[in-house]
Write a protein that holds these residues in place. Structure first.
Motif, PDB file in Angstrom:
ATOM      1  N   THR A 275      -4.033   9.508  11.625  1.00 13.23           N
ATOM      2  CA  THR A 275      -5.236   8.685  11.565  1.00 13.23           C
ATOM      3  C   THR A 275      -6.409   9.532  11.069  1.00 13.23           C
ATOM      4  O   THR A 275      -6.333  10.765  11.017  1.00 13.23           O
ATOM      5  CB  THR A 275      -5.587   8.117  12.943  1.00 13.23           C
ATOM      6  N   ALA A 276      -7.505   8.864  10.745  1.00 14.95           N
ATOM      7  CA  ALA A 276      -8.696   9.578  10.296  1.00 14.95           C
ATOM      8  C   ALA A 276      -9.199  10.521  11.390  1.00 14.95           C
ATOM      9  O   ALA A 276      -9.539  11.682  11.119  1.00 14.95           O
ATOM     10  CB  ALA A 276      -9.783   8.584   9.894  1.00 14.95           C
ATOM     11  N   ASP A 277      -9.253  10.052  12.634  1.00 10.30           N
ATOM     12  CA  ASP A 277      -9.733  10.892  13.733  1.00 10.30           C
ATOM     13  C   ASP A 277      -8.851  12.117  13.920  1.00 10.30           C
ATOM     14  O   ASP A 277      -9.341  13.238  14.121  1.00 10.30           O
ATOM     15  CB  ASP A 277      -9.783  10.092  15.034  1.00 10.30           C
ATOM     16  N   GLN A 278      -7.536  11.914  13.854  1.00 10.25           N
ATOM     17  CA  GLN A 278      -6.609  13.041  14.004  1.00 10.25           C
ATOM     18  C   GLN A 278      -6.770  14.044  12.870  1.00 10.25           C
ATOM     19  O   GLN A 278      -6.737  15.260  13.084  1.00 10.25           O
ATOM     20  CB  GLN A 278      -5.167  12.525  14.045  1.00 10.25           C
ATOM     21  N   PHE A 279      -6.972  13.517  11.655  1.00 11.89           N
ATOM     22  CA  PHE A 279      -7.124  14.399  10.508  1.00 11.89           C
ATOM     23  C   PHE A 279      -8.378  15.263  10.635  1.00 11.89           C
ATOM     24  O   PHE A 279      -8.330  16.483  10.439  1.00 11.89           O
ATOM     25  CB  PHE A 279      -7.190  13.594   9.215  1.00 11.89           C
ATOM     26  N   TYR A 280      -9.512  14.626  10.947  1.00 10.64           N
ATOM     27  CA  TYR A 280     -10.752  15.389  11.031  1.00 10.64           C
ATOM     28  C   TYR A 280     -10.700  16.417  12.157  1.00 10.64           C
ATOM     29  O   TYR A 280     -11.273  17.504  12.058  1.00 10.64           O
ATOM     30  CB  TYR A 280     -11.949  14.454  11.195  1.00 10.64           C
TER      31      TYR A 280
ATOM     32  N   ILE B  84       0.844  -1.195   0.000  1.00 13.61           N
ATOM     33  CA  ILE B  84       0.000   0.000   0.000  1.00 13.61           C
ATOM     34  C   ILE B  84       0.880   1.246   0.000  1.00 13.61           C
ATOM     35  O   ILE B  84       1.671   1.463   0.923  1.00 13.61           O
ATOM     36  CB  ILE B  84      -0.924   0.016   1.226  1.00 13.61           C
ATOM     37  N   VAL B  85       0.733   2.057  -1.032  1.00 10.33           N
ATOM     38  CA  VAL B  85       1.468   3.318  -1.121  1.00 10.33           C
ATOM     39  C   VAL B  85       0.510   4.439  -0.696  1.00 10.33           C
ATOM     40  O   VAL B  85      -0.537   4.622  -1.316  1.00 10.33           O
ATOM     41  CB  VAL B  85       1.982   3.564  -2.555  1.00 10.33           C
ATOM     42  N   PRO B  86       0.843   5.184   0.346  1.00 12.44           N
ATOM     43  CA  PRO B  86      -0.109   6.159   0.885  1.00 12.44           C
ATOM     44  C   PRO B  86      -0.172   7.463   0.091  1.00 12.44           C
ATOM     45  O   PRO B  86       0.847   7.973  -0.388  1.00 12.44           O
ATOM     46  CB  PRO B  86       0.433   6.428   2.289  1.00 12.44           C
ATOM     47  N   LEU B  87      -1.407   7.984  -0.066  1.00 12.42           N
ATOM     48  CA  LEU B  87      -1.568   9.341  -0.554  1.00 12.42           C
ATOM     49  C   LEU B  87      -1.129  10.305   0.543  1.00 12.42           C
ATOM     50  O   LEU B  87      -0.944   9.909   1.695  1.00 12.42           O
ATOM     51  CB  LEU B  87      -3.021   9.612  -0.949  1.00 12.42           C
ATOM     52  N   ARG B  88      -0.960  11.560   0.178  1.00 14.15           N
ATOM     53  CA  ARG B  88      -0.535  12.570   1.142  1.00 14.15           C
ATOM     54  C   ARG B  88      -1.692  13.486   1.511  1.00 14.15           C
ATOM     55  O   ARG B  88      -2.492  13.859   0.653  1.00 14.15           O
ATOM     56  CB  ARG B  88       0.587  13.421   0.560  1.00 14.15           C
ATOM     57  N   LEU B  89      -1.758  13.839   2.793  1.00 18.93           N
ATOM     58  CA  LEU B  89      -2.713  14.820   3.291  1.00 18.93           C
ATOM     59  C   LEU B  89      -1.930  16.064   3.689  1.00 18.93           C
ATOM     60  O   LEU B  89      -0.878  15.963   4.334  1.00 18.93           O
ATOM     61  CB  LEU B  89      -3.471  14.265   4.493  1.00 18.93           C
TER      62      LEU B  89
ATOM     63  N   LYS C  38       1.546  11.236   5.567  1.00 19.75           N
ATOM     64  CA  LYS C  38       1.193  10.022   4.837  1.00 19.75           C
ATOM     65  C   LYS C  38      -0.123   9.486   5.392  1.00 19.75           C
ATOM     66  O   LYS C  38      -0.229   9.206   6.591  1.00 19.75           O
ATOM     67  CB  LYS C  38       2.285   8.956   4.973  1.00 19.75           C
ATOM     68  N   GLU C  39      -1.114   9.344   4.503  1.00 18.84           N
ATOM     69  CA  GLU C  39      -2.448   8.928   4.928  1.00 18.84           C
ATOM     70  C   GLU C  39      -2.409   7.564   5.611  1.00 18.84           C
ATOM     71  O   GLU C  39      -1.821   6.612   5.105  1.00 18.84           O
ATOM     72  CB  GLU C  39      -3.381   8.867   3.708  1.00 18.84           C
ATOM     73  N   ASN C  40      -3.037   7.491   6.794  1.00 18.92           N
ATOM     74  CA  ASN C  40      -3.167   6.262   7.592  1.00 18.92           C
ATOM     75  C   ASN C  40      -1.857   5.773   8.196  1.00 18.92           C
ATOM     76  O   ASN C  40      -1.846   4.743   8.875  1.00 18.92           O
ATOM     77  CB  ASN C  40      -3.802   5.122   6.788  1.00 18.92           C
ATOM     78  N   ILE C  41      -0.755   6.486   7.944  1.00 18.44           N
ATOM     79  CA  ILE C  41       0.535   6.095   8.520  1.00 18.44           C
ATOM     80  C   ILE C  41       0.996   7.149   9.521  1.00 18.44           C
ATOM     81  O   ILE C  41       1.302   6.842  10.677  1.00 18.44           O
ATOM     82  CB  ILE C  41       1.598   5.887   7.423  1.00 18.44           C
ATOM     83  N   GLU C  42       1.045   8.382   9.065  1.00 26.69           N
ATOM     84  CA  GLU C  42       1.500   9.469   9.929  1.00 26.69           C
ATOM     85  C   GLU C  42       0.352  10.235  10.568  1.00 26.69           C
ATOM     86  O   GLU C  42       0.576  11.082  11.426  1.00 26.69           O
ATOM     87  CB  GLU C  42       2.382  10.439   9.122  1.00 26.69           C
TER      88      GLU C  42
ATOM     89  N   PHE D 203     -14.629   6.403   6.038  1.00 26.21           N
ATOM     90  CA  PHE D 203     -13.900   6.837   4.854  1.00 26.21           C
ATOM     91  C   PHE D 203     -12.461   7.186   5.203  1.00 26.21           C
ATOM     92  O   PHE D 203     -12.177   7.713   6.287  1.00 26.21           O
ATOM     93  CB  PHE D 203     -14.546   8.100   4.276  1.00 26.21           C
ATOM     94  N   VAL D 204     -11.547   6.947   4.260  1.00 23.60           N
ATOM     95  CA  VAL D 204     -10.180   7.437   4.421  1.00 23.60           C
ATOM     96  C   VAL D 204     -10.213   8.961   4.425  1.00 23.60           C
ATOM     97  O   VAL D 204     -11.088   9.588   3.817  1.00 23.60           O
ATOM     98  CB  VAL D 204      -9.272   6.914   3.289  1.00 23.60           C
ATOM     99  N   PRO D 205      -9.279   9.616   5.127  1.00 26.87           N
ATOM    100  CA  PRO D 205      -9.318  11.073   5.274  1.00 26.87           C
ATOM    101  C   PRO D 205      -9.347  11.852   3.967  1.00 26.87           C
ATOM    102  O   PRO D 205      -9.928  12.940   3.913  1.00 26.87           O
ATOM    103  CB  PRO D 205      -8.030  11.370   6.049  1.00 26.87           C
ATOM    104  N   VAL D 206      -8.743  11.315   2.898  1.00 27.54           N
ATOM    105  CA  VAL D 206      -8.695  12.077   1.653  1.00 27.54           C
ATOM    106  C   VAL D 206     -10.098  12.402   1.133  1.00 27.54           C
ATOM    107  O   VAL D 206     -10.316  13.424   0.462  1.00 27.54           O
ATOM    108  CB  VAL D 206      -7.871  11.319   0.585  1.00 27.54           C
TER     109      VAL D 206
END
Length: 296
Positions: free
Chosen positions: A45-50, A26-31, A39-43, A257-260
């Motif tokens: 989390t969804a909760d942290q992003f929102y 899995i190659v992560p997209l960037r937020l 790095k999405e889901n690596i650096e 949903f993923v944060p993106v």
């Protein structure tokens, strides 16, 4: 049986433990939040992003850098006989094209599949693809079956924020102003990889009802439905309850949903996705078990 590596991106929602055990990379997209890149889901989390999104106006996303794909393919070509790459829709992200360019640079043949969607359907393509691989199908046969799946997919969304759609370039300024003035809610769907407007409705309640009416027309062809939400579990569970009343036998899954997605649609976005009946049942990542029936 030839060894196969599976390459995807973080929109696929593949469980990391399952990925490690089943040769999925899995190659992560960037937020991007206030010019800081994660790095999405690596650096993050969804909760942290929102949580960060609520307090920052400048949020965005970007595809993975090509060098990350090149490095991965350089490694995989030494370890596997074949590589299958499945990515989010090329109409919405450059990730698929970047992945294919990286394969050329690395000098490796990669069987690329443009999913024309994201999230749950990509996960199902990979999980069922792994099953077909274990059943003895060749990479070409697997691609053919996955492409057949793509034709049987439905994916509808109710975005929470017209402003986020405008910022991401998916809604014009005039459409934004008109929608806000009239308090319009949009019902969107994936169509040949693009997100298009199905209907413009005055209330959120009626928009959900319109979505359920659309599902009802196809429910007889469906075994599994995924309800997705961008930090809106209460409404997602409400949709699940309505679906169960409509068809008690259908299997449902609620997924964050993923944060993106939140970047482009806004926190609170809801979605439904399903694939018309195939001979194989939906596969549970949590169980880490592929069901025993062999698809036709």
């Amino acid at each position: 049986m030839k060894s196969i590596a599976w390459v995807t991106d973080s929109t696929s929602t593949i469980d990391s433990e399952f990925a490690m055990k089943n040769h999925v990379y899995i190659v992560p997209l960037r937020l991007i939040i206030n010019n800081e890149c994660y790095k999405e889901n690596i650096e993050i989390t969804a909760d942290q992003f929102y949580d960060k999104m609520r307090h920052n106006d400048k949020v965005g996303s970007s595809q993975p850098p090509i060098g990350e794909f090149v490095e991965l393919y350089e490694h995989l070509k030494e370890e596997y006989d074949e590589i299958i790459a499945i990515h989010c829709s090329s109409e919405l992200s450059g990730t698929f094209d970047t992945s294919m360019q990286a394969a050329d640079i690395a000098g490796v043949t990669v069987m690329g599949i443009d999913s024309r969607v994201g999230a749950y359907p990509i996960r199902e393509m990979i999980l069922r693809g792994i099953y077909w691989q274990q059943a003895g199908c060749s990479a070409l046969e697997i691609r053919s079956r996955i492409e057949n799946m793509i034709e049987k997919m439905s994916f509808y969304l109710i975005p929470a924020s017209l402003s986020q759609l405008h910022r991401s370039g998916r809604l014009s300024g005039s459409q934004l102003v008109l929608g806000q003035l009239m308090r319009i809610h949009l019902l969107l769907k994936f169509d040949q990889g693009k997100i298009v407007v199905v209907d413009k409705i005055r209330t959120f309640k009626k928009t959900k009802q319109r979505l359920l009416e659309t599902l009802h027309k196809e429910i007889w062809m469906i075994q599994d439905i995924c309800i997705m939400h961008a930090n809106n579990l209460e409404e997602a569970l409400s949709l699940e309850s309505a679906i169960k009343e409509m068809s008690p036998s259908v299997r449902t899954e609620v997924m964050t949903f993923v944060p993106v997605v939140g970047v482009h649609m806004g926190e609170g976005t809801l979605a439904l996705s399903w694939i018309h009946n195939t001979a194989i049942n939906s596969i549970s990542i949590q169980d880490k078990v592929l069901e025993p029936s062999i698809p036709n």
